[in-house]
Design an enzyme around this catalytic site. Structure first.
Site, mmCIF file in Angstrom:
data_model
loop_
_atom_site.group_PDB
_atom_site.id
_atom_site.type_symbol
_atom_site.label_atom_id
_atom_site.label_comp_id
_atom_site.label_asym_id
_atom_site.label_seq_id
_atom_site.Cartn_x
_atom_site.Cartn_y
_atom_site.Cartn_z
ATOM 1 N N ASN A 108 -13.647 54.982 -96.425
ATOM 2 C CA ASN A 108 -13.023 53.808 -95.802
ATOM 3 C C ASN A 108 -14.108 52.797 -95.471
ATOM 4 O OD1 ASN A 108 -11.016 52.197 -94.486
ATOM 5 N ND2 ASN A 108 -11.724 52.983 -92.509
ATOM 6 N N HIS A 110 -14.834 49.781 -92.699
ATOM 7 C CA HIS A 110 -14.340 49.319 -91.392
ATOM 8 C C HIS A 110 -15.231 48.171 -90.919
ATOM 9 C CE1 HIS A 110 -12.223 49.592 -87.613
ATOM 10 N NE2 HIS A 110 -13.379 49.517 -86.987
ATOM 11 N N SER A 137 -19.103 49.209 -91.677
ATOM 12 C CA SER A 137 -19.477 50.610 -91.924
ATOM 13 C C SER A 137 -18.604 51.175 -93.045
ATOM 14 C CB SER A 137 -19.227 51.470 -90.676
ATOM 15 O OG SER A 137 -19.820 50.915 -89.530
ATOM 16 N N ASP A 146 -11.189 56.217 -87.792
ATOM 17 C CA ASP A 146 -12.483 55.527 -87.942
ATOM 18 C C ASP A 146 -13.644 56.344 -87.371
ATOM 19 O OD1 ASP A 146 -11.117 53.364 -89.092
ATOM 20 O OD2 ASP A 146 -10.812 52.408 -87.142
HETATM 21 C C1 GAR Z 1 -11.824 44.079 -94.594
HETATM 22 O O1 GAR Z 1 -12.530 43.288 -93.684
HETATM 23 C C2 GAR Z 1 -11.858 45.533 -94.167
HETATM 24 O O2 GAR Z 1 -13.074 45.910 -93.578
HETATM 25 C C3 GAR Z 1 -10.741 45.568 -93.164
HETATM 26 O O3 GAR Z 1 -9.724 44.779 -93.729
HETATM 27 C C4 GAR Z 1 -10.316 43.761 -94.542
HETATM 28 C C5 GAR Z 1 -9.680 43.817 -95.896
HETATM 29 O O4 GAR Z 1 -10.079 42.740 -96.684
HETATM 30 N N1 GAR Z 1 -10.301 46.908 -92.916
HETATM 31 C C6 GAR Z 1 -9.836 47.321 -91.754
HETATM 32 O O5 GAR Z 1 -9.724 46.603 -90.781
HETATM 33 C C7 GAR Z 1 -9.429 48.780 -91.722
HETATM 34 N N2 GAR Z 1 -9.131 49.192 -90.401
HETATM 35 P P1 GAR Z 1 -9.875 42.769 -98.260
HETATM 36 O O6 GAR Z 1 -8.400 43.116 -98.504
HETATM 37 O O7 GAR Z 1 -10.168 41.356 -98.686
HETATM 38 O O8 GAR Z 1 -10.806 43.788 -98.838
#
Ligand code: GAR
Length: 195
Positions: A108, A110, A137, A146
């Site tokens: 994952n 985060h 991370s 997480d």
């Molecule tokens: C990213 O910033 C990722 O780290 C976050 O969602 C966004 C997705 O962007 N993930 C979380 O918050 C998970 N809890 P993307 O669809 O453009 O890759």
């Protein structure tokens, strides 16, 4: 043997695109599936444009029955020969039952410097706390949210007057470097272990 990676998304899929673009040449893995729980997720079209098979498993018809949703998710993953899962902006919490089936094989990303700011609104919480740095991370997924072993991190300085959006955009740039590098390292060690 080439490893098969499924990428799970809920939104725009910018991290997914970076992972797909990196899985070429001597990379030990190839993308086998991009799956979303949201039919309108922008990332689905981006995956199709790159020739990656896509699937939608909408969580809504399952209501509170998380086990049934995850059974459908698991079936789609198995049907595509998935060996490794990358969660990339997949905004559903997965139950212990699902996580145990993929433990050690699910990564994952985060948007915080874990163990700080598990869960949502990470950038707002970092700004509110007066932190001097934020970041992202990549970790292995374990049943606690997480919380799994960290595979890599990147820090981003917080600037005076920073906003959530400005900080999120700068962190995302780092996510796009970190996730492909972490997945590549992970797949290389899995490949070596399988030799
Ligand atoms: C990213 O910033 C990722 O780290 C976050 O969602 C966004 C997705 O962007 N993930 C979380 O918050 C998970 N809890 P993307 O669809 O453009 O890759």
């Amino acid at each position: 043997m080439t490893l098969r990676v499924a990428i799970l998304i809920s939104g725009s899929g910018s991290n997914m695109v970076r992972l797909v673009e990196d899985m070429v040449g001597d990379h030990p893995a190839r993308p086998c599936l991009v799956l979303s729980n949201v039919a309108s997720a922008g990332g689905l079209g981006k995956a199709q444009a790159r020739g990656v098979p896509t699937a939608v498993v909408d969580h809504k018809p399952y209501g509170d029955d998380r086990a049934a949703f995850e059974e459908a998710l698991h079936s789609a993953l198995v049907a595509h020969g998935t060996q490794i899962i990358c969660l990339a902006g997949f905004m559903r919490v997965l139950t212990e039952g699902f996580v145990r089936r993929w433990e050690g094989k699910m990564l994952n990303i985060h948007p915080s410097l874990l163990p700080k700011y598990k869960g949502l609104n990470t950038h707002a919480r970092a700004l509110e706390a007066g932190d001097t740095q934020a970041g992202c991370s990549v970790h292995l997924v374990t049943p606690a949210l997480d919380d799994g072993p960290i595979l890599g991190q990147r820090a981003v300085p917080i600037q005076p007057g920073d906003t959530v959006d400005a900080l999120a955009a700068r962190v995302l740039v780092e996510e796009h470097q970190l996730y492909p590098a972490a997945l590549r390292d992970f797949c290389e060690s899995v490949s070596k272990h399988n030799e």
